[in-house]
Structures are given as structure tokens and as C-alpha cells.
Scaffold this motif. Structure first.
Motif, short mmCIF file in Angstrom:
data_model
loop_
_atom_site.label_atom_id
_atom_site.label_comp_id
_atom_site.label_asym_id
_atom_site.label_seq_id
_atom_site.Cartn_x
_atom_site.Cartn_y
_atom_site.Cartn_z
N UNK A 159 0.79 -1.30 -0.03
CA UNK A 159 -0.05 -0.12 -0.01
C UNK A 159 0.79 1.32 0.11
N UNK A 160 2.01 1.39 0.10
CA UNK A 160 2.82 2.37 0.08
C UNK A 160 3.69 2.49 -1.15
N UNK A 161 3.31 1.75 -2.00
CA UNK A 161 3.75 1.79 -3.60
C UNK A 161 2.90 3.12 -4.08
N UNK A 162 3.58 4.16 -4.54
CA UNK A 162 2.67 5.23 -5.26
C UNK A 162 2.10 5.06 -6.34
N UNK A 163 2.66 3.98 -7.40
CA UNK A 163 1.81 3.78 -8.29
C UNK A 163 0.41 3.16 -8.02
N UNK A 164 0.36 2.32 -6.95
CA UNK A 164 -1.23 1.74 -6.42
C UNK A 164 -1.79 2.88 -5.85
N UNK A 165 -1.21 3.79 -4.91
CA UNK A 165 -1.91 4.93 -4.56
C UNK A 165 -2.50 5.71 -5.73
N UNK A 166 -1.67 5.86 -6.68
CA UNK A 166 -2.35 6.74 -8.05
C UNK A 166 -3.46 5.74 -8.79
N UNK A 167 -3.28 4.66 -8.57
CA UNK A 167 -4.24 3.77 -9.31
C UNK A 167 -3.93 3.01 -10.46
N UNK A 168 -2.43 3.15 -10.74
CA UNK A 168 -1.88 2.67 -11.96
C UNK A 168 -1.99 1.17 -11.74
N UNK A 169 -2.00 0.34 -10.81
CA UNK A 169 -2.23 -0.97 -10.56
C UNK A 169 -3.68 -1.40 -10.42
N UNK A 170 -4.58 -0.70 -10.43
CA UNK A 170 -5.91 -1.17 -10.14
C UNK A 170 -6.51 -2.09 -10.78
N UNK A 214 5.59 8.96 4.12
CA UNK A 214 6.45 8.88 2.77
C UNK A 214 5.97 7.73 2.07
N UNK A 215 6.13 7.59 0.76
CA UNK A 215 5.70 6.22 -0.42
C UNK A 215 7.03 5.94 -0.73
N UNK A 216 6.83 4.83 -1.69
CA UNK A 216 7.93 4.48 -2.55
C UNK A 216 7.80 5.11 -3.96
N UNK A 217 8.76 5.72 -4.59
CA UNK A 217 8.67 6.70 -5.61
C UNK A 217 9.76 6.30 -6.57
N UNK A 218 9.57 6.42 -7.96
CA UNK A 218 10.57 6.61 -9.18
C UNK A 218 10.68 7.91 -9.85
N UNK A 219 11.63 7.76 -10.78
CA UNK A 219 12.03 9.25 -11.30
C UNK A 219 10.43 10.06 -11.76
N UNK A 220 9.81 9.39 -12.57
CA UNK A 220 8.60 9.96 -13.26
C UNK A 220 7.24 10.19 -12.13
N UNK A 221 7.59 9.78 -10.99
CA UNK A 221 6.65 9.96 -10.13
C UNK A 221 6.86 11.07 -9.07
N UNK A 222 8.29 11.48 -8.70
CA UNK A 222 8.81 12.09 -7.85
C UNK A 222 7.94 13.46 -7.72
N UNK A 223 7.81 14.28 -8.65
CA UNK A 223 7.25 15.60 -8.79
C UNK A 223 5.84 15.50 -8.21
N UNK A 224 5.16 14.30 -8.43
CA UNK A 224 3.76 14.31 -7.91
C UNK A 224 3.87 14.51 -6.41
N UNK A 225 4.72 14.12 -5.65
CA UNK A 225 4.57 14.18 -4.15
C UNK A 225 5.75 15.36 -3.71
N UNK A 240 17.90 4.69 1.67
CA UNK A 240 16.96 4.19 2.92
C UNK A 240 16.18 5.32 3.19
N UNK A 241 14.72 5.31 3.52
CA UNK A 241 14.03 6.50 3.97
C UNK A 241 12.79 5.88 4.85
N UNK A 242 12.16 6.77 5.53
CA UNK A 242 11.01 6.32 6.29
C UNK A 242 9.71 6.33 5.56
N UNK A 243 8.96 5.33 5.97
CA UNK A 243 7.61 5.11 5.42
C UNK A 243 6.64 5.58 6.69
#
Length: 545
Positions: free
Chosen positions: A312-323, A385-396, A374-377
Motif C-alpha cells: 500500500x505504500x507503493x505510489x503507483x498503487x496509490x495513484x491507481x496505476x495497478x488497479x 512517505x511512499x515508494x517513488x521512482x523518477x517520473x513520479x517524484x514530482x507528484x509528491x 533508505x527512507x522512512x515510510x
């Protein structure tokens, strides 16, 4: 060498020879084939062909992944070898941005013309995709690293260990289990070596040599009079290590109800113990449903962390990309934006980490060429925080990627995959034995088994391998037919104690599927033993109604 050349393994049963659903990748190679790596200078030359061709066709960004993927599986049953599989897959994937859109193409023909044609195709695909864009791709900035390398810090390469030595070990494990009381015994070794070279128009040329290993078994005992049977699977953790993992050391042993190992694994001892435990399990009483305080061993808790925190902390799931396939997440952006969403008790601190030595997810750089971190969730029980890659970083509003992009093959598009996600140990000195002393009515659960969880990763049910009843601060015997139910927020808010770092251990998933077409990744989850108060326990053997 088609990456999608999968063979579906039949379900394990009395006559089965393979595990279910594990992909065989690439072409078969001789069992005695020597282990080697491709010269880095050659890979750089090949990558530059792709980079130059893509730039000439108008790409504004290009990355190239040259991958050589080796897999070895050794499968036995009782006194027989059932299968030995050795595969290799080798090729190049090229990803570009043109007209603000992604394009991707791949080839297993690594000559100049084939590489240039693949780069041209990737750009053409990007231009076509751009016609459907609502907004252009926004990549977080990433400074090139130049020519660098990273290797899994192994002591002994498992691919260089003779097949006979591996077979002898598994047959010895099987024999020990049968002598200790098991009727049936399957054992396995899964080995993976990813030799990955990444190059990008940002100026990175990154060479990595990644190793993973998973020893595993499943043993069963039957009652011939009643037809009842019980089983117990290995309590091993898959790890990012070499053959040294299979050489146990006394200093790594944790003594308790079930002898476990922290950094090395004694497969023979685990199998021997497991056979004795299923004899006890056959006679164990069935659990009475109700509220119990649960003491969850790391060999069990890793899976609950994986499903209720990692996904649930994967940002693509949060954004609905894996729905459409893997689901969404209850941890929506408004909860993160509030900066006060109560995920768990104040004891709950959960980190994502792609650097942890010995973990499955440990690499120096992800598949976008981003240095891992390493980072806090979850911090003091609050979602941060979430788990984020390069084309998602700007979203948060992040200035850079967190380095958790991955593809499981050279001809797969890399996308956001789970980092190692782990519950941090308690800060006060506390052992599992100390924890048990304070429990009046509880269950101590060891090992992971079946589970179910909804599409938002909120309502769930988990079971384990071994269950021990706790009364008035003491273990009084084994239970059976146990599963617990909760929702994620309720469960993590019931966490009332976590053992200290001396008890910290890794578990993990060697084959975690996601995406369409589905890709597999490996990820670890660490924790110390933890206590959860007044959790609803059900009896899995009783019929409802």
C-alpha cells in the motif's frame, strides 16, 4: 532467448516434480557451464551504439539496460532428484523519451545494426505514444555517475559450487527429515545471478553483479488410519548472499521454541526440527476462536509487513496505476498530505531500504541508474512517505527518485517495485521470552503460510506454520487451525511491544509478482519479534453457519 518463454510448473503433490507458477527464463545451458561475466568495455560499446542512435532519431532522454540473467533450480523428493534447471537470458532493453512520451524496444541480437534498429523503434513508439499524452513525462533530475560498479558482497559464488554438492545437501536434508518422522519431503535450491549494465544519456555507465539464493523445503506427515495430514515448510529466508548462507555458524543461532538462524541457515536442523514439530502438530488441539495477544516471530511477520505495508505504500498503487491487476491502496494522498494519519502505534517505525546488506532488494543502483537509499515510510506510527521512482517524484514534491525502479528482464520495461520494507527493532532491551512473560492469553506464531487481503490492502487474514498457546506468561502447548483477522490500521495500532535489535531477522519473497505483463521481483522484510494486543483469532477448521 525470448524473455516470455515461460513454463508453468505443475502444482506440488505426491507425484509432482516442480513448484507451481515459477517461471523458467531464457534458454537452457549445460549444468557444468562455467560462470563468467561479460567484459565491461564491450557492454559500454554496445550501450553507446544505442545511446547515439536514439539521440540521432530525436530522443531527449535514453537509458539502456544490458542484462545477462542466470537461474538455477535444483529440485528433489525423498531420495530422488526430480529436476535440475540451468537457464541463461541475454539481451538489451532501450527506453527513451521523445515528444514528451516513453518508448521502449528490446533485442537479443547485440550487433550494431540490430541495436540501432531497436533504438529507432523505441523512438518511433514514443512518438506514437505522445499522441495520447495529456501531459509530458516529468523526470526527476539525476546526475550521471560516470563509470561505476557494484557487486553483492558474497563470500562464495553459489553458481560455482558443483551441482553434485547441492544435490548431496538436499538429499541429506530429505533423509534427516524422514528419519525424524516425516513421511514425504521435497527440497529445493533456487539461485539467481543478475549481471546488469545500465547506461543513460545522463552520463551513467553502471555495471552490477547481483546474487540471490533461496533454500526451501516442504515436509508432510500423514495418519494412515484417519487420513489426516500436517505439513511444515522451511523457515528459511531467501537472501542476497552467496553459498556461505548454507554454511551455518553457531554464533548465528537463536535458541527458543524453534531454533532459528539470523545470518546463516542450517537446512538440516530446520528439516529435522520441522519433522518433529509436525508430529506434535498432529496431536495439537484446535484453537478456540476469540481475542488473543499475538507474539509474531519475524519468520511470520515479514509477510504481514509485505502485504499490509509494502504494497500500500507503493505510489503507483496509490495513484491507481495497478488497479486493473494488483489493486489500489487505502493510503491515499490526502492521508499523507495531512501529515498526521495514524497508521500504527507510536512504536511502529517502518523504513524502505535498498541498501541493506544480505537483503534480496539490495543493489547499488536501481534500473533507472539512481543510487539506492533508505527512507522512512511510517515514523512513530504516522504515514510520512511512499515508494517513488523518477517520473513520479514530482507528484509528491520530491527533488529526486528514491531508487526503487526495477525490471525482471532485459526486455521488460522497468517500473516502480517494492524496496525492502522493514519494521524497526524496539529501542528498549527486550527478548521474545521477556515478551511472552507478560502475556496472559496469547498465541506465539512462527512461519508464514496462507493469507488473504483486499484490493486496497486493508482487510486481511493471515495464518502461520506453528502456533503455541500462551497462558499466564508461559508456553503451555501447541495449537492448530489458527488464523487472525484485522484491518491494517487496527492491526498496527495494536502493536504494544517490539523486541530489540538482537532479535532482528529478515524474511522475504523470492517471486513477488506485479504488472501487466506480470514481472517478478525479490524483496526482503526485516523485523524483530513483535506483540499485537487483542487480535481476533478464528478457527480455520470450523465451518461457518
Amino acid at each position: 532467448m525470448k524473455r516470455r518463454d515461460f513454463l508453468q510448473w505443475t502444482s506440488m503433490g505426491l507425484g509432482a516434480t516442480m513448484l507451481s507458477g515459477i517461471p523458467l527464463v531464457g534458454k537452457s545451458v549445460p549444468l557444468d557451464a562455467p560462470w563468467y561475466t561479460v567484459d565491461t568495455a564491450i557492454k559500454k560499446q554496445l550501450a553507446d551504439i544505442a545511446l547515439n542512435a536514439a539521440r540521432a532519431k530525436g530522443a531527449t532522454y535514453t537509458d539502456v539496460r544490458i542484462g545477462r540473467y542466470l537461474n538455477q533450480y535444483v529440485i528433489t523428493r525423498e531420495d530422488k532428484v526430480q529436476n535440475i534447471v540451468n537457464t541463461e537470458s541475454y539481451g538489451m532493453g532501450i527506453r527513451v523519451i521523445a515528444n514528451g512520451s516513453w518508448g521502449f524496444a528490446a533485442t537479443d541480437k547485440l550487433d550494431k545494426d540490430s541495436i540501432a534498429n531497436a533504438a529507432t523503434l523505441a523512438v518511433a513508439i514514443a512518438r506514437e505514444n505522445a499522441r495520447l499524452l495529456t501531459e509530458p513525462v516529468q523526470l526527476a533530475p539525476q546526475k550521471g555517475y560516470g563509470e561505476v560498479s557494484w557487486k553483492t558482497p558474497i563470500e562464495k559464488n553459489a553458481f560455482e559450487v558443483p551441482i553434485k554438492e547441492k544435490v548431496d545437501l538436499l538429499l541429506h536434508v530429505n533423509d534427516a527429515a524422514i528419519k525424524a518422522g516425516a513421511d514425504y519431503m521435497n527440497s529445493y535450491l533456487f539461485l539467481v545471478n543478475e549481471q546488469k549494465y545500465f547506461a543513460s544519456s545522463d552520463g551513467s555507465y553502471i555495471d552490477q553483479d547481483i546474487h540471490r539464493i533461496w533454500p526451501y523445503f516442504s515436509l508432510t506427515k500423514t495418519d494412515k488410519k484417519t487420513g489426516k495430514f500436517e505439513s511444515r515448510d522451511a523457515l528459511s529466508a531467501p537472501v542476497g548472499m552467496g553459498w556461505e548462507y548454507m554454511i551455518p555458524r553457531e554464533e548465528d543461532k537463536i535458541k527458543g521454541i524453534s531454533t532459528l538462524y539470523k545470518k546463516r541457515y542450517d537446512m538440516v536442523e530446520d528439516a529435522t526440527q520441522g519433522a518433529k514439530q509436525i508430529v506434535e502438530k498432529m496431536a495439537a488441539k484446535s484453537v478456540e476462536p476469540g481475542k488473543y495477544d499475538l507474539i509474531l516471530d519475524p519468520s511470520h511477520l515479514w509477510l504481514t509487513i509485505h502485504e499490509s505495508v509494502g504494497h500500500p505504500t507503493e505510489l503507483d498503487r496509490v495513484l491507481g496505476y495497478e488497479a486493473n491487476f494488483a489493486g489500489t491502496s487505502f493510503l491515499t494522498l490526502d492521508k499523507w498530505e495531512s501529515k498526521k494519519f495514524n497508521f500504527g502505534s507510536k512504536l511502529v517505525n517502518i523504513k524502505a531500504d535498498k541498501t541493506q546488506v544480505g537483503s534480496l532488494g539490495a543493489v547499488g543502483y536501481d534500473d533507472e541508474g539512481v543510487g539506492t537509499q533508505e527512507w522512512d515510510l511510517i515514523k512513530d506510527g504516522v504515514l510520512v512517505n511512499y515508494q517513488v521512482i523518477r517520473d513520479q517524484a514530482h507528484i509528491i514534491g520530491l527533488p529526486q527518485s528514491q531508487g526503487c525502479c526495477y525490471a525482471d528482464g532485459w526486455n521488460d520495461v522497468q517500473f516502480q517495485r517494492m524496496a525492502n520494507v522493514s519494521l524497526q527493532p524496539g529501542k528498549q532491551t527486550l527478548s521474545p521470552a521477556d515478551m511472552i512473560k507478560n502475556v496472559e492469553k496469547g498465541i506465539y506464531i512462527i512461519g508464514s503460510s496462507s493469507f488473504s487481503i483486499d484490493q486496497q490492502r486493508y482487510n486481511f487474514q493471515f495464518s502461520g506454520q506453528l502456533y503455541y498457546e500462551i497462558k499466564q506468561g508461559k508456553i503451555v502447548g501447541m495449537l492448530n487451525d489458527v488464523a487472525y483477522q484485522a484491518n491494517t490500521q487496527e492491526f498496527w495500532n495494536s502493536c504494544s511491544a517490539i523486541a530489540d535489535k538482537s532479535d532482528y531477522r529478515l524474511g522475504g519473497s523470492f517471486f513477488d509478482g506485479k504488472g501487466q505483463p506480470i514481472q517478478s521481483s525479490a524483496v526482503s522484510h526485516g523485523s524483530s519479534t513483535a506483540r499485537f494486543d487483542k487480535v481476533n483469532v478464528i478457527n480455520t477448521a470450523r465451518k461457518l453457519g
